[in-house]
Design an enzyme around this catalytic site. Structure first.
Site, short mmCIF file in Angstrom:
data_model
loop_
_atom_site.label_atom_id
_atom_site.label_comp_id
_atom_site.label_asym_id
_atom_site.label_seq_id
_atom_site.Cartn_x
_atom_site.Cartn_y
_atom_site.Cartn_z
N TYR A 1 -6.88 -43.35 28.10
CA TYR A 1 -6.56 -44.33 27.06
C TYR A 1 -7.53 -44.22 25.89
CZ TYR A 1 -5.15 -48.80 24.99
OH TYR A 1 -4.69 -49.77 24.12
N LYS B 1 -6.38 -42.81 22.14
CA LYS B 1 -6.52 -43.67 20.97
C LYS B 1 -7.45 -43.04 19.94
CE LYS B 1 -3.83 -47.18 21.92
NZ LYS B 1 -2.66 -47.50 21.07
N THR C 1 0.38 -59.95 26.64
CA THR C 1 1.61 -59.18 26.78
C THR C 1 1.55 -58.41 28.10
OG1 THR C 1 0.70 -57.23 25.68
CG2 THR C 1 1.80 -58.88 24.27
#
Length: 238
Positions: free
Chosen positions: A151, A155, A188
């Site tokens: 991740y 990014k 979320t």
């Protein structure tokens, strides 16, 4: 005049759609997602896609053009942290090739191919911003904890890809801002498995995050193109 939300099916994408419609009443909002959306605002148009492959993205652009829209801004929420088979790595031993490829595809490759697909309809006078949601953990300088290899690296990769694109586009599109924005930890599906570790007051509703993101967008200027921004409007280091 129209603005586009890529990845509009998630909680933050839906909140951004509603907030854009509220803050830009003169604009049509075109939402793009892999699932069908129920639309309650007649100014919101929806394009459903199977995926965010090059072929699908070019179909979206063709559909957008066929409706006679002029692009004034785009926000992409394309990205992933985890799914049923993939979870952030705590140590080198957790790394595997499939997960690395998956996160680089979703977090870096798809966003830059989206910019490539839309580049022919970036108007030199009217297109004001291209924004990709990124993450503070993608900052190399700010990495003090390690872990989350795929991740973080994916990014960081999309930040570099956007930086390079911003330099190129600045030569021809003087009014365009290409930006990456860290939205903060939002309530979320992406953050669900990690919410018990989040300090009180640091988990934000999609509506709050959407307001903050749009405030940042309104505050950045053409000379700020190519930068990574925190949701509070401060610049983050790469």
């Amino acid at each position: 005049m129209a603005m586009v939300i890529l990845g509009a099916g998630g909680g933050l994408g839906q909140a951004l759609t509603a907030e854009l419609a509220k803050q830009y009443p003169e604009e049509t909002i075109v939402t793009v997602s892999r699932k069908a959306l129920k639309l309650s605002d007649e100014r919101v148009r929806h394009i459903q896609v199977k995926d965010y492959s090059e072929a699908a993205l070019h179909t979206v652009v063709s559909d957008f053009k066929s409706q006679g829209f002029q692009l004034t801004g785009l926000i992409s929420t394309i990205g992933m942290l985890h799914d049923e088979e993939t979870f952030p790595e705590k140590k080198l031993g957790d790394l595997n090739e499939a997960n690395l490829r998956k996160l680089f595809d979703v977090n870096a490759i798809q966003p830059i191919l989206a910019l490539k697909a839309f580049s022919p309809i970036l108007d030199r006078k009217h297109t004001k911003f291209w924004v990709q949601l990124s993450a503070k953990v993608g900052s190399i300088e700010d990495n003090y904890l390690g872990g989350w290899y795929a991740y973080r690296a994916s990014k960081a990769a999309v930040n570099m890809l956007l930086k390079s694109a911003s330099i190129e586009l600045k030569r021809t599109h003087k009014r365009l801002v290409v930006a990456a924005i860290h939205p903060g930890t939002t309530d979320t599906a992406l953050s669900k498995p990690f919410q018990n570790r989040i300090p009180e007051g640091k988990l934000y509703t999609p509506e709050m995050s959407a307001k903050r993101i749009i405030k940042v967008i309104k505050g950045i200027q053409p000379e700020d193109t190519g930068k990574l921004w925190h949701w509070d409007g401060t610049e983050l280091s790469y």
